[in-house]
Scaffold this motif. Structure first.
Motif, PDB file in Angstrom:
ATOM      1  N   ASN A 100      33.403 -86.042 -33.271  1.00  0.00           N
ATOM      2  CA  ASN A 100      32.966 -85.531 -34.564  1.00  0.00           C
ATOM      3  C   ASN A 100      31.802 -84.583 -34.338  1.00  0.00           C
ATOM      4  OD1 ASN A 100      34.683 -87.019 -36.384  1.00  0.00           O
ATOM      5  ND2 ASN A 100      33.509 -88.827 -35.803  1.00  0.00           N
ATOM      6  N   THR A 101      31.721 -83.553 -35.170  1.00  0.00           N
ATOM      7  CA  THR A 101      30.641 -82.574 -35.076  1.00  0.00           C
ATOM      8  C   THR A 101      29.825 -82.627 -36.353  1.00  0.00           C
ATOM      9  OG1 THR A 101      32.026 -81.157 -33.706  1.00  0.00           O
ATOM     10  CG2 THR A 101      30.106 -80.137 -34.722  1.00  0.00           C
ATOM     11  N   LEU A 102      28.515 -82.780 -36.201  1.00  0.00           N
ATOM     12  CA  LEU A 102      27.603 -82.799 -37.342  1.00  0.00           C
ATOM     13  C   LEU A 102      26.682 -81.595 -37.231  1.00  0.00           C
ATOM     14  CD1 LEU A 102      26.652 -86.561 -37.006  1.00  0.00           C
ATOM     15  CD2 LEU A 102      28.329 -85.589 -38.567  1.00  0.00           C
ATOM     16  N   LYS A 128      29.401 -91.416 -26.180  1.00  0.00           N
ATOM     17  CA  LYS A 128      28.709 -90.214 -25.730  1.00  0.00           C
ATOM     18  C   LYS A 128      28.250 -89.373 -26.926  1.00  0.00           C
ATOM     19  CE  LYS A 128      29.322 -86.140 -22.897  1.00  0.00           C
ATOM     20  NZ  LYS A 128      30.196 -85.389 -22.018  1.00  0.00           N
ATOM     21  N   ILE A 129      27.106 -88.706 -26.764  1.00  0.00           N
ATOM     22  CA  ILE A 129      26.616 -87.765 -27.757  1.00  0.00           C
ATOM     23  C   ILE A 129      25.986 -86.581 -27.034  1.00  0.00           C
ATOM     24  CG2 ILE A 129      24.424 -88.997 -28.020  1.00  0.00           C
ATOM     25  CD1 ILE A 129      24.406 -88.034 -30.976  1.00  0.00           C
ATOM     26  N   VAL A 130      26.226 -85.397 -27.574  1.00  0.00           N
ATOM     27  CA  VAL A 130      25.608 -84.175 -27.061  1.00  0.00           C
ATOM     28  C   VAL A 130      24.830 -83.558 -28.214  1.00  0.00           C
ATOM     29  CG1 VAL A 130      25.996 -81.876 -26.088  1.00  0.00           C
ATOM     30  CG2 VAL A 130      27.453 -83.779 -25.391  1.00  0.00           C
ATOM     31  N   LEU A 131      23.564 -83.258 -27.965  1.00  0.00           N
ATOM     32  CA  LEU A 131      22.729 -82.592 -28.954  1.00  0.00           C
ATOM     33  C   LEU A 131      22.574 -81.142 -28.525  1.00  0.00           C
ATOM     34  CD1 LEU A 131      19.825 -85.199 -29.293  1.00  0.00           C
ATOM     35  CD2 LEU A 131      21.993 -85.122 -30.551  1.00  0.00           C
ATOM     36  N   LYS A 158      23.602 -80.245 -42.954  1.00  0.00           N
ATOM     37  CA  LYS A 158      24.222 -79.134 -43.678  1.00  0.00           C
ATOM     38  C   LYS A 158      25.115 -79.620 -44.814  1.00  0.00           C
ATOM     39  CE  LYS A 158      26.633 -74.835 -42.627  1.00  0.00           C
ATOM     40  NZ  LYS A 158      27.256 -74.046 -41.560  1.00  0.00           N
ATOM     41  N   ALA A 159      25.831 -80.720 -44.613  1.00  0.00           N
ATOM     42  CA  ALA A 159      26.778 -81.211 -45.621  1.00  0.00           C
ATOM     43  C   ALA A 159      26.099 -81.947 -46.771  1.00  0.00           C
ATOM     44  CB  ALA A 159      27.815 -82.114 -44.955  1.00  0.00           C
ATOM     45  N   ILE A 216      23.317 -78.990 -33.697  1.00  0.00           N
ATOM     46  CA  ILE A 216      24.671 -79.540 -33.746  1.00  0.00           C
ATOM     47  C   ILE A 216      24.717 -80.794 -32.889  1.00  0.00           C
ATOM     48  CG2 ILE A 216      27.116 -79.078 -33.335  1.00  0.00           C
ATOM     49  CD1 ILE A 216      26.358 -76.053 -33.459  1.00  0.00           C
ATOM     50  N   GLN A 217      25.326 -81.850 -33.455  1.00  0.00           N
ATOM     51  CA  GLN A 217      25.526 -83.097 -32.726  1.00  0.00           C
ATOM     52  C   GLN A 217      27.019 -83.275 -32.498  1.00  0.00           C
ATOM     53  OE1 GLN A 217      23.087 -86.479 -34.310  1.00  0.00           O
ATOM     54  NE2 GLN A 217      22.712 -84.996 -35.950  1.00  0.00           N
ATOM     55  N   TYR A 218      27.423 -83.465 -31.248  1.00  0.00           N
ATOM     56  CA  TYR A 218      28.804 -83.729 -30.892  1.00  0.00           C
ATOM     57  C   TYR A 218      28.881 -85.208 -30.542  1.00  0.00           C
ATOM     58  CZ  TYR A 218      28.652 -78.650 -30.314  1.00  0.00           C
ATOM     59  OH  TYR A 218      28.455 -77.307 -30.516  1.00  0.00           O
TER      60      TYR A 218
END
Length: 117
Positions: free
Chosen positions: A67-69, A45-48, A85-86, A57-59
């Motif tokens: 993981n959160t990006l 699963k992914i949530v944008l 961001k990183a 933010i991508q969950y």
């Protein structure tokens, strides 16, 4: 007069750079499935989440495995331009929104997301 022109030019440059070419339909959370870029197999699963202030933010995953990006984004010519961001890495993806479905094409793979109500 010359100083006034310089100040005006600076203000114009700042106002142009702070404006984002936004798509208001993109703002919100979108649910989808993460797909492998090589095999196109579903991986989870992914949530944008696209925010009005330019945050993206991508969950990825669920529960303890999530993981959160975090990134920033802009929109131009039906492309989402995201900067991680990183790492400061920049990515461009084509997108289309029809009704409550967001379709993103990234590295030749089409992913569909449904907007949360």
């Amino acid at each position: 007069m010359k100083n006034l022109l310089i100040i005006f030019s600076c203000l114009m440059a700042l106002s142009c750079s702070s404006q984002k070419n936004e798509d208001p339909k993109l703002i919100g959370k979108w649910d989808g499935m993460l797909r492998d870029s090589e095999t196109a197999d579903t991986m989870g699963k992914i949530v944008l989440e696209f925010k009005a202030d330019g945050k993206f933010i991508q969950y990825v995953g669920e529960g303890k495995m999530q993981n959160t990006l975090e990134s920033t984004y802009t929109v131009k010519d039906h492309k989402i331009i995201a900067v991680d961001k990183a790492t400061n890495e920049k990515d461009e993806t084509d997108y289309v929104i029809k009704s409550d479905t967001l379709t993103i094409t990234y590295q030749g793979i089409e992913n569909k997301y449904v907007k949360r109500k």
